[in-house]
Enzyme design. Structure first.
Site, PDB file in Angstrom:
ATOM      1  N   TYR A  53      -6.820  53.669   1.014  1.00 45.85           N
ATOM      2  CA  TYR A  53      -7.408  53.944   2.336  1.00 45.85           C
ATOM      3  C   TYR A  53      -6.384  53.701   3.446  1.00 45.85           C
ATOM      4  O   TYR A  53      -6.331  54.452   4.426  1.00 45.85           O
ATOM      5  CB  TYR A  53      -8.665  53.094   2.560  1.00 45.85           C
ATOM      6  CG  TYR A  53      -9.818  53.580   1.720  1.00 45.85           C
ATOM      7  CD1 TYR A  53     -10.479  54.766   2.037  1.00 45.85           C
ATOM      8  CD2 TYR A  53     -10.234  52.894   0.588  1.00 45.85           C
ATOM      9  CE1 TYR A  53     -11.520  55.242   1.255  1.00 45.85           C
ATOM     10  CE2 TYR A  53     -11.278  53.353  -0.204  1.00 45.85           C
ATOM     11  CZ  TYR A  53     -11.914  54.529   0.137  1.00 45.85           C
ATOM     12  OH  TYR A  53     -12.937  55.006  -0.644  1.00 45.85           O
ATOM     13  N   ASP A  85     -18.639  45.869   2.756  1.00 50.21           N
ATOM     14  CA  ASP A  85     -17.823  47.009   2.338  1.00 50.21           C
ATOM     15  C   ASP A  85     -16.405  46.509   2.069  1.00 50.21           C
ATOM     16  O   ASP A  85     -15.984  45.508   2.654  1.00 50.21           O
ATOM     17  CB  ASP A  85     -17.802  48.110   3.403  1.00 50.21           C
ATOM     18  CG  ASP A  85     -17.199  49.400   2.850  1.00 50.21           C
ATOM     19  OD1 ASP A  85     -17.916  50.148   2.172  1.00 50.21           O
ATOM     20  OD2 ASP A  85     -15.984  49.633   3.042  1.00 50.21           O
ATOM     21  N   ARG A 107     -31.120  51.578   8.453  1.00 56.06           N
ATOM     22  CA  ARG A 107     -29.980  52.356   8.958  1.00 56.06           C
ATOM     23  C   ARG A 107     -30.361  53.311  10.091  1.00 56.06           C
ATOM     24  O   ARG A 107     -29.488  53.817  10.780  1.00 56.06           O
ATOM     25  CB  ARG A 107     -29.321  53.108   7.795  1.00 56.06           C
ATOM     26  CG  ARG A 107     -28.460  52.225   6.907  1.00 56.06           C
ATOM     27  CD  ARG A 107     -27.096  51.885   7.516  1.00 56.06           C
ATOM     28  NE  ARG A 107     -26.166  52.996   7.386  1.00 56.06           N
ATOM     29  CZ  ARG A 107     -25.821  53.803   8.361  1.00 56.06           C
ATOM     30  NH1 ARG A 107     -26.281  53.623   9.575  1.00 56.06           N
ATOM     31  NH2 ARG A 107     -24.972  54.789   8.135  1.00 56.06           N
ATOM     32  N   ARG A 113     -23.956  49.717  -5.829  1.00 59.39           N
ATOM     33  CA  ARG A 113     -24.694  50.412  -4.755  1.00 59.39           C
ATOM     34  C   ARG A 113     -26.197  50.343  -4.941  1.00 59.39           C
ATOM     35  O   ARG A 113     -26.915  51.252  -4.542  1.00 59.39           O
ATOM     36  CB  ARG A 113     -24.259  51.882  -4.631  1.00 59.39           C
ATOM     37  CG  ARG A 113     -22.859  52.089  -4.106  1.00 59.39           C
ATOM     38  CD  ARG A 113     -22.831  52.104  -2.579  1.00 59.39           C
ATOM     39  NE  ARG A 113     -21.480  51.800  -2.119  1.00 59.39           N
ATOM     40  CZ  ARG A 113     -20.616  52.698  -1.684  1.00 59.39           C
ATOM     41  NH1 ARG A 113     -20.975  53.950  -1.620  1.00 59.39           N
ATOM     42  NH2 ARG A 113     -19.415  52.331  -1.307  1.00 59.39           N
ATOM     43  N   ARG A 137     -28.407  53.844   0.053  1.00 63.77           N
ATOM     44  CA  ARG A 137     -29.211  54.990   0.492  1.00 63.77           C
ATOM     45  C   ARG A 137     -30.375  55.361  -0.419  1.00 63.77           C
ATOM     46  O   ARG A 137     -31.291  56.038   0.003  1.00 63.77           O
ATOM     47  CB  ARG A 137     -28.305  56.213   0.633  1.00 63.77           C
ATOM     48  CG  ARG A 137     -27.280  56.036   1.711  1.00 63.77           C
ATOM     49  CD  ARG A 137     -27.649  56.870   2.893  1.00 63.77           C
ATOM     50  NE  ARG A 137     -26.792  56.588   4.025  1.00 63.77           N
ATOM     51  CZ  ARG A 137     -27.218  56.635   5.279  1.00 63.77           C
ATOM     52  NH1 ARG A 137     -28.457  56.934   5.548  1.00 63.77           N
ATOM     53  NH2 ARG A 137     -26.393  56.381   6.269  1.00 63.77           N
TER      54      ARG A 137
HETATM   55  O1  1CP Z   1     -25.166  47.535  -3.325  1.00 69.27           O
HETATM   56  C1  1CP Z   1     -23.996  47.794  -3.019  1.00 69.27           C
HETATM   57  O2  1CP Z   1     -23.109  47.974  -3.886  1.00 69.27           O
HETATM   58  C2  1CP Z   1     -23.684  47.995  -1.558  1.00 69.27           C
HETATM   59  C3  1CP Z   1     -22.525  47.215  -1.005  1.00 69.27           C
HETATM   60  C4  1CP Z   1     -21.240  48.032  -0.933  1.00 69.27           C
HETATM   61  C5  1CP Z   1     -20.134  47.938  -1.786  1.00 69.27           C
HETATM   62  C6  1CP Z   1     -20.027  47.054  -3.033  1.00 69.27           C
HETATM   63  C7  1CP Z   1     -20.906  48.999   0.068  1.00 69.27           C
HETATM   64  C8  1CP Z   1     -21.759  49.425   1.206  1.00 69.27           C
HETATM   65  N1  1CP Z   1     -19.619  49.404  -0.149  1.00 69.27           N
HETATM   66  C9  1CP Z   1     -19.129  48.792  -1.284  1.00 69.27           C
HETATM   67  C10 1CP Z   1     -17.791  48.894  -1.857  1.00 69.27           C
HETATM   68  C11 1CP Z   1     -16.973  50.102  -1.565  1.00 69.27           C
HETATM   69  N2  1CP Z   1     -16.763  50.721  -0.371  1.00 69.27           N
HETATM   70  C12 1CP Z   1     -16.158  50.736  -2.522  1.00 69.27           C
HETATM   71  C13 1CP Z   1     -16.022  50.306  -3.955  1.00 69.27           C
HETATM   72  C14 1CP Z   1     -17.186  50.797  -4.767  1.00 69.27           C
HETATM   73  C15 1CP Z   1     -17.178  52.289  -5.036  1.00 69.27           C
HETATM   74  O3  1CP Z   1     -16.227  52.778  -5.667  1.00 69.27           O
HETATM   75  O4  1CP Z   1     -18.146  52.926  -4.631  1.00 69.27           O
HETATM   76  C16 1CP Z   1     -15.490  51.802  -1.888  1.00 69.27           C
HETATM   77  C17 1CP Z   1     -14.526  52.773  -2.516  1.00 69.27           C
HETATM   78  C18 1CP Z   1     -15.870  51.774  -0.531  1.00 69.27           C
HETATM   79  C19 1CP Z   1     -15.412  52.682   0.559  1.00 69.27           C
HETATM   80  C20 1CP Z   1     -16.553  53.404   1.152  1.00 69.27           C
HETATM   81  N3  1CP Z   1     -17.387  52.858   2.082  1.00 69.27           N
HETATM   82  C21 1CP Z   1     -17.032  54.686   0.817  1.00 69.27           C
HETATM   83  C22 1CP Z   1     -16.414  55.623  -0.218  1.00 69.27           C
HETATM   84  C23 1CP Z   1     -15.622  56.711   0.454  1.00 69.27           C
HETATM   85  C24 1CP Z   1     -14.772  57.511  -0.541  1.00 69.27           C
HETATM   86  O5  1CP Z   1     -13.548  57.363  -0.520  1.00 69.27           O
HETATM   87  O6  1CP Z   1     -15.361  58.269  -1.345  1.00 69.27           O
HETATM   88  C25 1CP Z   1     -18.181  54.918   1.604  1.00 69.27           C
HETATM   89  C26 1CP Z   1     -19.044  56.131   1.622  1.00 69.27           C
HETATM   90  C27 1CP Z   1     -18.388  53.742   2.390  1.00 69.27           C
HETATM   91  C28 1CP Z   1     -19.518  53.464   3.310  1.00 69.27           C
HETATM   92  C29 1CP Z   1     -20.563  52.612   2.663  1.00 69.27           C
HETATM   93  N4  1CP Z   1     -20.370  51.310   2.238  1.00 69.27           N
HETATM   94  C30 1CP Z   1     -21.544  50.801   1.723  1.00 69.27           C
HETATM   95  C31 1CP Z   1     -22.533  51.846   1.830  1.00 69.27           C
HETATM   96  C32 1CP Z   1     -23.978  51.707   1.395  1.00 69.27           C
HETATM   97  C33 1CP Z   1     -21.895  52.971   2.410  1.00 69.27           C
HETATM   98  C34 1CP Z   1     -22.546  54.329   2.702  1.00 69.27           C
HETATM   99  C35 1CP Z   1     -22.872  54.471   4.162  1.00 69.27           C
HETATM  100  C36 1CP Z   1     -24.186  53.849   4.576  1.00 69.27           C
HETATM  101  O7  1CP Z   1     -25.146  53.819   3.825  1.00 69.27           O
HETATM  102  O8  1CP Z   1     -24.285  53.437   5.710  1.00 69.27           O
END
Ligand code: 1CP
Length: 355
Positions: free
Chosen positions: A155, A80, A44, A31, A35
């Site tokens: 999921y 994602d 965003r 990540r 954010r």
């Molecule tokens: O730099 C980076 O790592 C960003 C790229 C990235 C990656 C590798 C995003 C963008 N998502 C992911 C993988 C991801 N998505 C995982 C595996 C990593 C981890 O454990 O954190 C998981 C579980 C998700 C599912 C997901 N998507 C969640 C978690 C929800 C939960 O169950 O707790 C969330 C909040 C998202 C939305 C998301 N995806 C990515 C971002 C930056 C966000 C946040 C929303 C946004 O900023 O718009």
């Protein structure tokens, strides 16, 4: 600052993935594009997450920016884990402040049978183009990624983020054949998806099994490990990294499924983990992401603690134990990268000269 004339600074990450000594301990953050970054927050304001993901120029830009802002040794594709599920027939939305919500959670054999096969070039060309663009503009490797079958199944079956993973466990135990069919479908398709990212220029592949730590070791062995072993066996041409949270009781089993690098969260002592896995198994981790909210002196102390537990062993990729928290000050991340590089430069050079 003396640079090694033989190899570029850009290969420290890949050398560590192979367990080889590097000019410094490589560091990147899960990540790192997100954010905590002001430029991402600004983007965003005008674009949704999925709009960024589906626009290769924007996705590549977000992938590249942490390398420029923080000086990390690898970039991770901005996407994602849910992205490849849509062309497989799964409708979902990413809800602000919550995460992925699946419109019609999977609970039956008929729903599993209806899942479509993914053709990466046809279905997610924008992901592959984002990898190509990012790789073309960076000296450091781009890491491709996918969700692991179990974490995707969480999921799909739960329908969204979960605390107890009760529905996916109920499904796994009460319909084991259907669960296996779901895992097989996800494994086959994520393998194709990851291989396509490698063909597009990803130099390493991380498999996010974020929620696998919810399982007892026996259940991991019976219901997850065989699929992970098949997944990694099909991706031998690129270094692979296995990541999970709360996996202290599973790391040997995870290592046996065959990833090049085993990810560690902060609940396990890195020195103990390396002893358990054998010194020649590369590891990634494992600073508590919340430490970055503490004053810098505490961050530096904790980071030095992680480095000290590794000692001068090659095959350590410095990372957090999970993703960067949105509240993190990017200046702390920048200082942390500099600290890891400075404190490990001398030690690994000495190691190289004596080996
Ligand atoms: O730099 C980076 O790592 C960003 C790229 C990235 C990656 C590798 C995003 C963008 N998502 C992911 C993988 C991801 N998505 C995982 C595996 C990593 C981890 O454990 O954190 C998981 C579980 C998700 C599912 C997901 N998507 C969640 C978690 C929800 C939960 O169950 O707790 C969330 C909040 C998202 C939305 C998301 N995806 C990515 C971002 C930056 C966000 C946040 C929303 C946004 O900023 O718009």
């Amino acid at each position: 600052m003396v640079k090694n004339p033989v190899r570029s600074e850009g290969d420290a990450f890949l050398r560590a993935c192979r367990g080889e000594p590097a000019a410094h301990t490589p560091v990147w953050f899960m990540r790192q594009a997100g954010r905590s970054q002001p430029s991402y927050r600004r983007l965003r304001e005008t674009h949704t997450l999925m709009e960024i993901v589906r626009d290769p120029r924007l996705a590549a830009g977000v992938t590249v920016s942490p390398v420029e802002d923080l000086g990390v040794d690898a970039a991770i594709l901005f996407s994602d884990i849910m992205v490849p599920l849509e062309p497989m027939g799964v409708a979902f939305e990413i809800r602000e402040g919550v995460g992925p919500i699946v419109a019609d959670p999977i609970r039956t054999a008929a729903q599993v049978a209806r899942l479509v096969e993914l053709d990466p070039a046809r279905d997610v060309p924008y992901v592959l183009e984002a990898v190509e663009r990012a790789a073309a503009s960076l000296a450091v490797p781009v890491i491709g990624f996918a969700g692991a079958p179990f974490t995707l199944a969480c999921y799909l079956v739960e329908g969204g983020p979960s605390r107890g993973y009760i529905e996916v466990k109920r499904f796994m135990w009460s319909q084991p054949d259907v669960f296996r069919a779901l895992m097989e479908h996800l494994t086959r398709n994520m393998q194709a998806y990851l291989a396509a990212q490698a063909a597009a220029g990803a130099r390493a592949l991380q498999v996010f099994d974020s929620w696998v730590g919810a399982l007892a070791p026996d259940d991991y062995e019976a219901h997850v490990a065989p699929h992970m072993a098949r997944l990694f066996a099909g991706l031998r041409h690129v270094p692979t990294l296995a990541f999970g949270v709360g996996t202290s009781g599973l790391i040997e089993a995870i290592a046996r499924t065959g990833p090049a690098v085993v990810g560690l969260d902060w609940r396990v002592d890195l020195a103990v983990a390396r002893d358990r896995l054998g010194a020649d198994r590369p590891v990634q981790g494992n600073l508590d992401p919340a430490v970055l909210l503490a004053p810098w002196a505490r961050v530096a102390e904790a980071a030095r603690g992680v480095l000290a537990r590794n000692g001068a062993r090659p095959g350590h990729i410095f990372n957090l134990g999970h993703g960067v928290l949105p509240e993190t000050d990017p200046a702390q991340l920048q200082r942390l990268v500099a600290l890891v590089h400075e404190e490990t430069r001398a030690a690994t050079h000495e190691g190289e000269q004596t080996s």
